[in-house]
Design a protein around this motif. Sequence first.
Motif, mmCIF file in Angstrom:
data_model
loop_
_atom_site.group_PDB
_atom_site.id
_atom_site.type_symbol
_atom_site.label_atom_id
_atom_site.label_comp_id
_atom_site.label_asym_id
_atom_site.label_seq_id
_atom_site.Cartn_x
_atom_site.Cartn_y
_atom_site.Cartn_z
ATOM 1 N N ASP A 1 0.824 -0.838 -0.026
ATOM 2 C CA ASP A 1 0.681 -0.055 0.174
ATOM 3 C C ASP A 1 0.747 1.533 -0.195
ATOM 4 N N TRP A 2 2.657 1.014 0.155
ATOM 5 C CA TRP A 2 3.122 2.585 0.260
ATOM 6 C C TRP A 2 2.840 3.359 -0.998
ATOM 7 N N VAL A 3 3.310 2.869 -2.324
ATOM 8 C CA VAL A 3 2.806 3.524 -3.147
ATOM 9 C C VAL A 3 1.614 4.414 -3.580
ATOM 10 N N LEU B 1 11.080 -1.909 -7.552
ATOM 11 C CA LEU B 1 10.650 -0.981 -6.753
ATOM 12 C C LEU B 1 8.865 -0.928 -6.702
ATOM 13 N N ALA B 2 8.374 -0.692 -7.547
ATOM 14 C CA ALA B 2 6.896 0.056 -7.509
ATOM 15 C C ALA B 2 5.971 -0.924 -7.538
ATOM 16 N N TYR B 3 6.969 -2.076 -8.119
ATOM 17 C CA TYR B 3 5.831 -2.686 -8.892
ATOM 18 C C TYR B 3 5.658 -4.086 -7.472
ATOM 19 N N ILE C 1 16.252 1.181 -13.960
ATOM 20 C CA ILE C 1 15.227 1.217 -14.426
ATOM 21 C C ILE C 1 14.295 -0.132 -14.376
ATOM 22 N N LEU C 2 15.078 -0.463 -13.875
ATOM 23 C CA LEU C 2 14.503 -2.445 -14.144
ATOM 24 C C LEU C 2 14.127 -2.230 -12.519
ATOM 25 N N ALA C 3 15.575 -1.911 -11.189
ATOM 26 C CA ALA C 3 15.357 -1.669 -10.005
ATOM 27 C C ALA C 3 14.464 -1.007 -9.656
#
Length: 354
Positions: free
Chosen positions: A247-249, A306-308, A300-302
Amino acid sequence: MRRFRFVGILTVTAVYVLILVGGIVRSTGSGMGCPDWPKCFGTWVPPTHISQLPPNYKEIYTAERVAKNKKLAVRLERMGFHQVAGEIFAHPTQYIETDFNPVKTWIEYINRLVGALIGLFVFGTVVFALPYWRRDPVVFWLAFGSFLLTGVQGWLGSLVVSTNLLPIMVTIHMGLALVIVAMLLYAVNRSQRDATTAVERVAPVPGLLTWLCLAVLLTFGQIVLGTQVREQIDLIAAAANYLNRADWVAQLGGTFRFHRTFSAVLLLLNVYIAYRLYALPIRRLHRLATFILLLIGGEILAGVVLAYLSFPAAVQPIHLTLATLLFGAQFLAVVAYHQATKLQQQAPIPAVVA
């Protein structure tokens, strides 16, 4: 020259290791594992159990931090930094003391030990730069300047602790680390310029140096922006007691969205620059272009992971380290290209059409 180059490269490598360790400190929430500085809970060897601390240890170290911050705020006010001085006590965690956790305490303490080791390495570069005092003073002063800034960096580290990870302090701390890296990289590269072969020269390509410098500046800005996103995540994580990571994003604001979108701009810019560098007859620039593309791809992959994938802690320090490596590679590309065009002015050759 070889000794200085070896020590210089060793020092730069150590700085990157420190950045990686610092990322681990942040990803594990260990930034306040030691509530004081330079000691840790008042001793040079941190405690391993809460029984080694007084019952009111939180009140003790909170009072010490607040007293130190009041002095800092007065100095900043006198220097005209009114907003920064106000933010010190407006930060929501100013009066909150972290519970003792032996693992986090030792993670932070190891980070400090690595930082102290960096100081010795940087001092070594100054010692081995002494022969350049007359031969090429710029090399010596870059090494000496990086040593002075390392001292400032240690002082800033104490402020990061005393202000309980105040965002602006963390950002300045990160930015200064990149400046030190750039100074050391340039000093090492400049010390080797006499060994550069006559083949490594090229006529200036219109606009390419500007694009290279722009990429360095934008990457620097993206890293600074990333530290601010990291601060938002820390606040959200603390409020959620480090639970419900998925839920952080959704709780991140516009800074995160801009940071995420701007990565695509940086990708396109670096692909274009790599294309221009590959057109030049200098293998060193080809290698740097390849390294830059690999780094930004990995970065970008990292970021996507992190985001997803709910901000996995193991990926956070990798994301930061790749970004700082990208900055270093881009800076080296600027230096290498500028050096090659200067050599061409000494021995003109036909212009290369990109």
